[in-house]
Design a protein around this motif. Structure first.
Motif, PDB file in Angstrom:
ATOM      1  N   CYS A   8     -24.744  72.506  -3.614  1.00  5.03           N
ATOM      2  CA  CYS A   8     -23.748  71.579  -4.176  1.00  5.03           C
ATOM      3  C   CYS A   8     -22.861  70.921  -3.124  1.00  5.03           C
ATOM      4  O   CYS A   8     -22.298  69.866  -3.375  1.00  5.03           O
ATOM      5  CB  CYS A   8     -22.894  72.275  -5.243  1.00  5.03           C
ATOM      6  SG  CYS A   8     -21.611  73.364  -4.593  1.00  5.03           S
ATOM      7  N   ASN A   9     -22.692  71.536  -1.944  1.00  4.05           N
ATOM      8  CA  ASN A   9     -21.799  71.001  -0.909  1.00  4.05           C
ATOM      9  C   ASN A   9     -20.420  70.666  -1.469  1.00  4.05           C
ATOM     10  O   ASN A   9     -19.839  69.637  -1.167  1.00  4.05           O
ATOM     11  CB  ASN A   9     -22.406  69.779  -0.213  1.00  4.05           C
ATOM     12  CG  ASN A   9     -23.467  70.188   0.789  1.00  4.05           C
ATOM     13  OD1 ASN A   9     -23.304  71.176   1.489  1.00  4.05           O
ATOM     14  ND2 ASN A   9     -24.549  69.450   0.833  1.00  4.05           N
ATOM     15  N   SER A  40     -25.521  79.823   0.918  1.00  8.21           N
ATOM     16  CA  SER A  40     -25.767  79.045  -0.303  1.00  8.21           C
ATOM     17  C   SER A  40     -27.168  79.333  -0.841  1.00  8.21           C
ATOM     18  O   SER A  40     -27.357  79.501  -2.040  1.00  8.21           O
ATOM     19  CB  SER A  40     -25.605  77.555  -0.003  1.00  8.21           C
ATOM     20  OG  SER A  40     -26.075  76.771  -1.057  1.00  8.21           O
ATOM     21  N   ALA A  41     -28.150  79.415   0.049  1.00 11.60           N
ATOM     22  CA  ALA A  41     -29.542  79.643  -0.370  1.00 11.60           C
ATOM     23  C   ALA A  41     -29.737  81.009  -1.028  1.00 11.60           C
ATOM     24  O   ALA A  41     -30.716  81.216  -1.738  1.00 11.60           O
ATOM     25  CB  ALA A  41     -30.488  79.502   0.826  1.00 11.60           C
ATOM     26  N   ASP A  42     -28.812  81.934  -0.801  1.00 15.28           N
ATOM     27  CA  ASP A  42     -28.881  83.249  -1.451  1.00 15.28           C
ATOM     28  C   ASP A  42     -28.126  83.249  -2.778  1.00 15.28           C
ATOM     29  O   ASP A  42     -28.084  84.267  -3.462  1.00 15.28           O
ATOM     30  CB  ASP A  42     -28.282  84.337  -0.550  1.00 15.28           C
ATOM     31  CG  ASP A  42     -29.118  84.596   0.678  1.00 15.28           C
ATOM     32  OD1 ASP A  42     -30.252  84.087   0.759  1.00 15.28           O
ATOM     33  OD2 ASP A  42     -28.628  85.308   1.578  1.00 15.28           O
ATOM     34  N   ASN A  43     -27.522  82.137  -3.108  1.00 11.14           N
ATOM     35  CA  ASN A  43     -26.700  82.037  -4.312  1.00 11.14           C
ATOM     36  C   ASN A  43     -27.134  80.870  -5.182  1.00 11.14           C
ATOM     37  O   ASN A  43     -26.303  80.168  -5.755  1.00 11.14           O
ATOM     38  CB  ASN A  43     -25.225  81.867  -3.915  1.00 11.14           C
ATOM     39  CG  ASN A  43     -24.670  83.118  -3.294  1.00 11.14           C
ATOM     40  OD1 ASN A  43     -24.371  84.074  -3.994  1.00 11.14           O
ATOM     41  ND2 ASN A  43     -24.557  83.133  -1.986  1.00 11.14           N
ATOM     42  N   ASN A  44     -28.436  80.680  -5.278  1.00 11.55           N
ATOM     43  CA  ASN A  44     -28.937  79.535  -6.046  1.00 11.55           C
ATOM     44  C   ASN A  44     -29.562  79.938  -7.377  1.00 11.55           C
ATOM     45  O   ASN A  44     -30.331  79.200  -7.949  1.00 11.55           O
ATOM     46  CB  ASN A  44     -29.889  78.691  -5.207  1.00 11.55           C
ATOM     47  CG  ASN A  44     -31.126  79.453  -4.792  1.00 11.55           C
ATOM     48  OD1 ASN A  44     -31.342  80.583  -5.217  1.00 11.55           O
ATOM     49  ND2 ASN A  44     -31.940  78.837  -3.964  1.00 11.55           N
ATOM     50  N   LYS A  51     -21.972  77.173  -6.649  1.00 11.69           N
ATOM     51  CA  LYS A  51     -20.648  76.554  -6.499  1.00 11.69           C
ATOM     52  C   LYS A  51     -19.658  77.551  -5.904  1.00 11.69           C
ATOM     53  O   LYS A  51     -18.867  77.212  -5.020  1.00 11.69           O
ATOM     54  CB  LYS A  51     -20.170  76.049  -7.858  1.00 11.69           C
ATOM     55  CG  LYS A  51     -18.951  75.190  -7.813  1.00 11.69           C
ATOM     56  CD  LYS A  51     -18.641  74.628  -9.192  1.00 11.69           C
ATOM     57  CE  LYS A  51     -17.400  73.768  -9.161  1.00 11.69           C
ATOM     58  NZ  LYS A  51     -17.072  73.221 -10.466  1.00 11.69           N
ATOM     59  N   GLU A  52     -19.704  78.797  -6.356  1.00 20.07           N
ATOM     60  CA  GLU A  52     -18.796  79.822  -5.853  1.00 20.07           C
ATOM     61  C   GLU A  52     -19.045  80.141  -4.378  1.00 20.07           C
ATOM     62  O   GLU A  52     -18.127  80.536  -3.667  1.00 20.07           O
ATOM     63  CB  GLU A  52     -18.876  81.083  -6.706  1.00 20.07           C
ATOM     64  CG  GLU A  52     -18.203  80.896  -8.056  1.00 20.07           C
ATOM     65  CD  GLU A  52     -18.274  82.108  -8.954  1.00 20.07           C
ATOM     66  OE1 GLU A  52     -18.957  83.096  -8.614  1.00 20.07           O
ATOM     67  OE2 GLU A  52     -17.629  82.076 -10.014  1.00 20.07           O
ATOM     68  N   ASN A  58     -15.417  82.178   1.372  1.00 21.64           N
ATOM     69  CA  ASN A  58     -16.759  82.543   1.827  1.00 21.64           C
ATOM     70  C   ASN A  58     -17.170  81.713   3.052  1.00 21.64           C
ATOM     71  O   ASN A  58     -18.307  81.744   3.470  1.00 21.64           O
ATOM     72  CB  ASN A  58     -17.776  82.330   0.688  1.00 21.64           C
ATOM     73  CG  ASN A  58     -19.165  82.795   1.054  1.00 21.64           C
ATOM     74  OD1 ASN A  58     -19.353  83.880   1.594  1.00 21.64           O
ATOM     75  ND2 ASN A  58     -20.157  81.953   0.791  1.00 21.64           N
ATOM     76  N   ILE A  59     -16.239  80.975   3.607  1.00 23.79           N
ATOM     77  CA  ILE A  59     -16.523  80.049   4.695  1.00 23.79           C
ATOM     78  C   ILE A  59     -15.738  80.468   5.937  1.00 23.79           C
ATOM     79  O   ILE A  59     -14.601  80.920   5.836  1.00 23.79           O
ATOM     80  CB  ILE A  59     -16.136  78.604   4.287  1.00 23.79           C
ATOM     81  CG1 ILE A  59     -16.859  78.188   2.997  1.00 23.79           C
ATOM     82  CG2 ILE A  59     -16.372  77.612   5.412  1.00 23.79           C
ATOM     83  CD1 ILE A  59     -18.382  78.181   3.084  1.00 23.79           C
TER      84      ILE A  59
END
Length: 183
Positions: A8-9, A40-44, A51-52, A58-59
């Protein structure tokens, strides 16, 4: 079957952080990537999860050559391990030693190192591996950064597996067996 949501960026401050969240503006013209701790790829698996993963909690500021180099390699290797082995516990974080300064109005600390700690159960055995990676632009082999979990506990002050029986915890946290992970 898990869904594969698009990235989602949609970076956003995390209002749940009571000590004040970093903002996307802190990264503007800083020269640092907005690096994910949990990729992100682990949260798709859902739009919400993806989004979370873009919440600023997380950054972390990462040098582009680190984020797109060794860190990306390590994230992909961890994802492959989870796919191959079915279940892997992963703990990731910054190490605030030899920091590289701060960025932005919120003075976001740029960590000197990052870590990943992995644990899996195989039959009746707990098998672990840990990585302590200096925050440098590089494409080294991830094997160069394998360390026992105890090393990361010492440098961070975090006890990663306090609920394990002490004898099991000591054994897991002292392991140095990269070959158990195909390395």
């Amino acid at each position: 079957v898990a869904m594969k949501e698009d990235r989602c960026n949609c970076f956003k401050s995390d209002k749940n952080v009571i000590t004040k969240s970093a903002s996307k503006n802190d990264y503007l013209n800083s020269g640092f990537d907005l690096g994910h701790l949990s990729p992100s790829a682990d949260n798709n698996m859902s739009k919400k999860a993806n989004k979370e993963s873009f919440r600023m909690s997380n950054i972390s500021p990462q040098l582009p050559g680190f984020n797109r180099g060794i860190w990306k390699q390590l994230e992909e290797w961890v994802r492959d391990q989870a796919t191959q082995r079915g279940s892997v516990y992963v703990i990731t974080g910054p190490v605030f030693v030899n920091n590289l300064g701060t960025i932005g109005k919120n003075k976001v600390t740029i960590p000197g190192y990052y870590y990943k700690v992995l644990l899996r159960q195989e039959e009746q055995k707990m098998i672990s591996i840990a990585f302590l990676v200096p925050h440098l632009a590089c494409n080294d082999d991830i094997r160069e950064y394998v360390v026992p979990i105890n090393s990361i506990e010492t440098i961070t002050g975090i006890d990663f597996f306090p609920d394990l029986i002490d004898s099991a915890e000591n054994k897991v946290e002292a392991q140095y067996q990269p070959n158990s992970w195909g390395l």
